[in-house]
Design a protein around this motif. Sequence first.
Motif, PDB file in Angstrom:
ATOM      1  N   ALA A  37      15.992   3.464  15.755  1.00  0.00           N
ATOM      2  CA  ALA A  37      16.604   4.311  14.534  1.00  0.00           C
ATOM      3  C   ALA A  37      15.632   3.897  13.430  1.00  0.00           C
ATOM      4  O   ALA A  37      15.281   4.875  12.479  1.00  0.00           O
ATOM      5  N   PHE A  38      14.691   2.843  13.546  1.00  0.00           N
ATOM      6  CA  PHE A  38      13.761   2.698  12.516  1.00  0.00           C
ATOM      7  C   PHE A  38      12.593   3.888  12.493  1.00  0.00           C
ATOM      8  O   PHE A  38      12.125   4.266  11.549  1.00  0.00           O
ATOM      9  N   ILE A  39      12.231   4.050  13.894  1.00  0.00           N
ATOM     10  CA  ILE A  39      11.270   5.101  14.314  1.00  0.00           C
ATOM     11  C   ILE A  39      11.890   6.478  13.542  1.00  0.00           C
ATOM     12  O   ILE A  39      11.039   7.142  12.812  1.00  0.00           O
ATOM     13  N   ASN A  40      13.034   6.814  13.694  1.00  0.00           N
ATOM     14  CA  ASN A  40      13.721   7.946  13.400  1.00  0.00           C
ATOM     15  C   ASN A  40      13.445   7.942  11.780  1.00  0.00           C
ATOM     16  O   ASN A  40      13.328   9.054  11.069  1.00  0.00           O
ATOM     17  N   GLU A  41      13.890   6.824  10.991  1.00  0.00           N
ATOM     18  CA  GLU A  41      13.717   6.866   9.406  1.00  0.00           C
ATOM     19  C   GLU A  41      12.301   6.879   9.091  1.00  0.00           C
ATOM     20  O   GLU A  41      12.170   7.420   7.810  1.00  0.00           O
ATOM     21  N   LEU A  42      11.262   6.789   9.871  1.00  0.00           N
ATOM     22  CA  LEU A  42       9.974   7.100   9.345  1.00  0.00           C
ATOM     23  C   LEU A  42       9.389   8.436   9.481  1.00  0.00           C
ATOM     24  O   LEU A  42       8.386   8.795   8.818  1.00  0.00           O
ATOM     25  N   LYS A  43      10.226   9.272  10.505  1.00  0.00           N
ATOM     26  CA  LYS A  43       9.676  10.622  10.745  1.00  0.00           C
ATOM     27  C   LYS A  43       9.470  11.346   9.435  1.00  0.00           C
ATOM     28  O   LYS A  43       8.670  12.366   9.418  1.00  0.00           O
ATOM     29  N   PRO A  44      10.373  11.314   8.444  1.00  0.00           N
ATOM     30  CA  PRO A  44      10.222  12.147   7.111  1.00  0.00           C
ATOM     31  C   PRO A  44       8.829  11.985   6.316  1.00  0.00           C
ATOM     32  O   PRO A  44       8.545  12.810   5.589  1.00  0.00           O
ATOM     33  N   PHE A  45       8.498  10.822   6.884  1.00  0.00           N
ATOM     34  CA  PHE A  45       7.277  10.342   6.019  1.00  0.00           C
ATOM     35  C   PHE A  45       5.911  10.839   6.541  1.00  0.00           C
ATOM     36  O   PHE A  45       4.728  10.496   6.050  1.00  0.00           O
ATOM     37  N   LEU A  46       6.036  11.484   7.824  1.00  0.00           N
ATOM     38  CA  LEU A  46       4.789  11.914   8.383  1.00  0.00           C
ATOM     39  C   LEU A  46       4.466  13.228   8.009  1.00  0.00           C
ATOM     40  O   LEU A  46       4.861  14.138   7.335  1.00  0.00           O
ATOM     41  N   LEU A  62      -5.486   5.211   2.507  1.00  0.00           N
ATOM     42  CA  LEU A  62      -4.107   4.463   2.804  1.00  0.00           C
ATOM     43  C   LEU A  62      -2.885   5.483   2.336  1.00  0.00           C
ATOM     44  O   LEU A  62      -2.250   5.473   1.261  1.00  0.00           O
ATOM     45  N   THR A  63      -2.679   6.646   2.988  1.00  0.00           N
ATOM     46  CA  THR A  63      -1.504   7.549   3.013  1.00  0.00           C
ATOM     47  C   THR A  63      -0.347   7.046   3.276  1.00  0.00           C
ATOM     48  O   THR A  63      -0.344   6.087   4.249  1.00  0.00           O
ATOM     49  N   ASP A  64       0.834   7.330   2.659  1.00  0.00           N
ATOM     50  CA  ASP A  64       1.906   6.951   3.494  1.00  0.00           C
ATOM     51  C   ASP A  64       2.167   7.593   4.773  1.00  0.00           C
ATOM     52  O   ASP A  64       2.796   6.877   5.680  1.00  0.00           O
ATOM     53  N   GLU A  65       1.803   8.737   4.964  1.00  0.00           N
ATOM     54  CA  GLU A  65       1.822   9.579   6.263  1.00  0.00           C
ATOM     55  C   GLU A  65       1.083   8.727   7.401  1.00  0.00           C
ATOM     56  O   GLU A  65       1.739   8.439   8.377  1.00  0.00           O
ATOM     57  N   ARG A  66      -0.013   7.990   6.939  1.00  0.00           N
ATOM     58  CA  ARG A  66      -1.006   7.147   8.089  1.00  0.00           C
ATOM     59  C   ARG A  66      -0.366   5.691   8.135  1.00  0.00           C
ATOM     60  O   ARG A  66       0.069   5.563   9.355  1.00  0.00           O
ATOM     61  N   LEU A  67       0.353   5.304   7.197  1.00  0.00           N
ATOM     62  CA  LEU A  67       1.303   4.158   7.193  1.00  0.00           C
ATOM     63  C   LEU A  67       2.414   4.264   8.118  1.00  0.00           C
ATOM     64  O   LEU A  67       2.633   3.423   8.885  1.00  0.00           O
ATOM     65  N   ALA A  68       3.064   5.439   7.768  1.00  0.00           N
ATOM     66  CA  ALA A  68       4.216   5.573   8.629  1.00  0.00           C
ATOM     67  C   ALA A  68       3.885   5.811  10.211  1.00  0.00           C
ATOM     68  O   ALA A  68       4.624   5.259  10.993  1.00  0.00           O
ATOM     69  N   LYS A  69       2.804   6.727  10.511  1.00  0.00           N
ATOM     70  CA  LYS A  69       2.270   6.579  11.868  1.00  0.00           C
ATOM     71  C   LYS A  69       2.050   5.508  12.515  1.00  0.00           C
ATOM     72  O   LYS A  69       2.490   5.343  13.573  1.00  0.00           O
ATOM     73  N   MET A  70       1.427   4.259  11.690  1.00  0.00           N
ATOM     74  CA  MET A  70       0.958   2.998  12.339  1.00  0.00           C
ATOM     75  C   MET A  70       2.244   2.332  12.744  1.00  0.00           C
ATOM     76  O   MET A  70       2.310   1.729  13.663  1.00  0.00           O
ATOM     77  N   MET A  71       3.128   2.450  11.746  1.00  0.00           N
ATOM     78  CA  MET A  71       4.380   1.620  12.019  1.00  0.00           C
ATOM     79  C   MET A  71       5.251   2.264  13.091  1.00  0.00           C
ATOM     80  O   MET A  71       5.713   1.544  13.793  1.00  0.00           O
ATOM     81  N   MET A  72       5.279   3.622  13.184  1.00  0.00           N
ATOM     82  CA  MET A  72       5.853   4.109  14.514  1.00  0.00           C
ATOM     83  C   MET A  72       5.186   3.681  15.600  1.00  0.00           C
ATOM     84  O   MET A  72       5.803   3.569  16.774  1.00  0.00           O
ATOM     85  N   SER A  82       0.784  -1.193   0.132  1.00  0.00           N
ATOM     86  CA  SER A  82       0.098  -0.043  -0.080  1.00  0.00           C
ATOM     87  C   SER A  82       0.838   1.249   0.229  1.00  0.00           C
ATOM     88  O   SER A  82       0.527   2.456  -0.277  1.00  0.00           O
ATOM     89  N   ALA A  83       2.215   1.071   0.387  1.00  0.00           N
ATOM     90  CA  ALA A  83       2.965   2.321   0.448  1.00  0.00           C
ATOM     91  C   ALA A  83       3.365   2.880  -1.354  1.00  0.00           C
ATOM     92  O   ALA A  83       3.342   1.860  -2.049  1.00  0.00           O
ATOM     93  N   LYS A  84       3.167   4.107  -1.174  1.00  0.00           N
ATOM     94  CA  LYS A  84       3.200   4.764  -2.631  1.00  0.00           C
ATOM     95  C   LYS A  84       4.675   5.171  -2.963  1.00  0.00           C
ATOM     96  O   LYS A  84       5.185   5.063  -4.096  1.00  0.00           O
ATOM     97  N   ASP A  85       5.168   5.789  -2.046  1.00  0.00           N
ATOM     98  CA  ASP A  85       6.400   6.691  -2.039  1.00  0.00           C
ATOM     99  C   ASP A  85       7.574   5.544  -2.030  1.00  0.00           C
ATOM    100  O   ASP A  85       7.851   4.473  -1.214  1.00  0.00           O
ATOM    101  N   GLU A  86       8.430   5.733  -3.314  1.00  0.00           N
ATOM    102  CA  GLU A  86       9.510   4.638  -3.309  1.00  0.00           C
ATOM    103  C   GLU A  86      10.599   4.582  -2.341  1.00  0.00           C
ATOM    104  O   GLU A  86      10.875   3.720  -1.814  1.00  0.00           O
ATOM    105  N   ALA A  87      11.008   5.696  -1.797  1.00  0.00           N
ATOM    106  CA  ALA A  87      11.943   5.711  -0.412  1.00  0.00           C
ATOM    107  C   ALA A  87      11.011   5.185   0.750  1.00  0.00           C
ATOM    108  O   ALA A  87      11.722   4.335   1.409  1.00  0.00           O
ATOM    109  N   PHE A  88       9.786   5.612   0.714  1.00  0.00           N
ATOM    110  CA  PHE A  88       9.070   4.834   2.131  1.00  0.00           C
ATOM    111  C   PHE A  88       9.110   3.224   1.801  1.00  0.00           C
ATOM    112  O   PHE A  88       9.492   2.609   2.836  1.00  0.00           O
ATOM    113  N   GLN A  89       8.770   3.086   0.503  1.00  0.00           N
ATOM    114  CA  GLN A  89       8.579   1.437   0.355  1.00  0.00           C
ATOM    115  C   GLN A  89      10.241   0.683   0.738  1.00  0.00           C
ATOM    116  O   GLN A  89      10.192  -0.321   1.320  1.00  0.00           O
ATOM    117  N   LEU A  90      11.211   1.482   0.400  1.00  0.00           N
ATOM    118  CA  LEU A  90      12.641   1.022   0.722  1.00  0.00           C
ATOM    119  C   LEU A  90      12.974   0.586   2.096  1.00  0.00           C
ATOM    120  O   LEU A  90      13.123  -0.025   2.733  1.00  0.00           O
TER     121      LEU A  90
END
Length: 143
Positions: free
Chosen positions: A134-143, A87-97, A29-37
Amino acid sequence: MKKEMITLLNAFYYNAALGADAIGAILSSAKDEAFQLTLYRQLQYYRQQESRLTEQMHGLYEVPTEPGSMIRLWMDLMIRCKTLYGLTDERLAKMMMQGSQMGIIQLVRALNHSGKVPERLHAQGEKILEHEQAFINELKPFL
């Protein structure tokens, strides 16, 4: 001491298994390539952890305890409910965090209640905690 070691290794395994399940449920469901990676790298990490922890458990003549089907069902339902409105990347990043934060809490509790275990096992848990943060910190830019 063996019982405490098994309990702690199971806590580590539980964290990796649930993390892998969660990423597996949202990765497509992730759209942004950097987020997917970012998600894919974390999924690889969790799978490596599962494999390593399984080997450690086998060394103690044990098998890791898989998260129960009810917790997996609950997690799947929570993901579905939280993504009903898009299903926005922002919402998915928040859920993962949020999931990683819950994992950190679970791991800290397991470490604090681990009793007498070898220092290398405690250090292994600390490394896992550092990686989760560190994973949480990697997700912050996608919020």
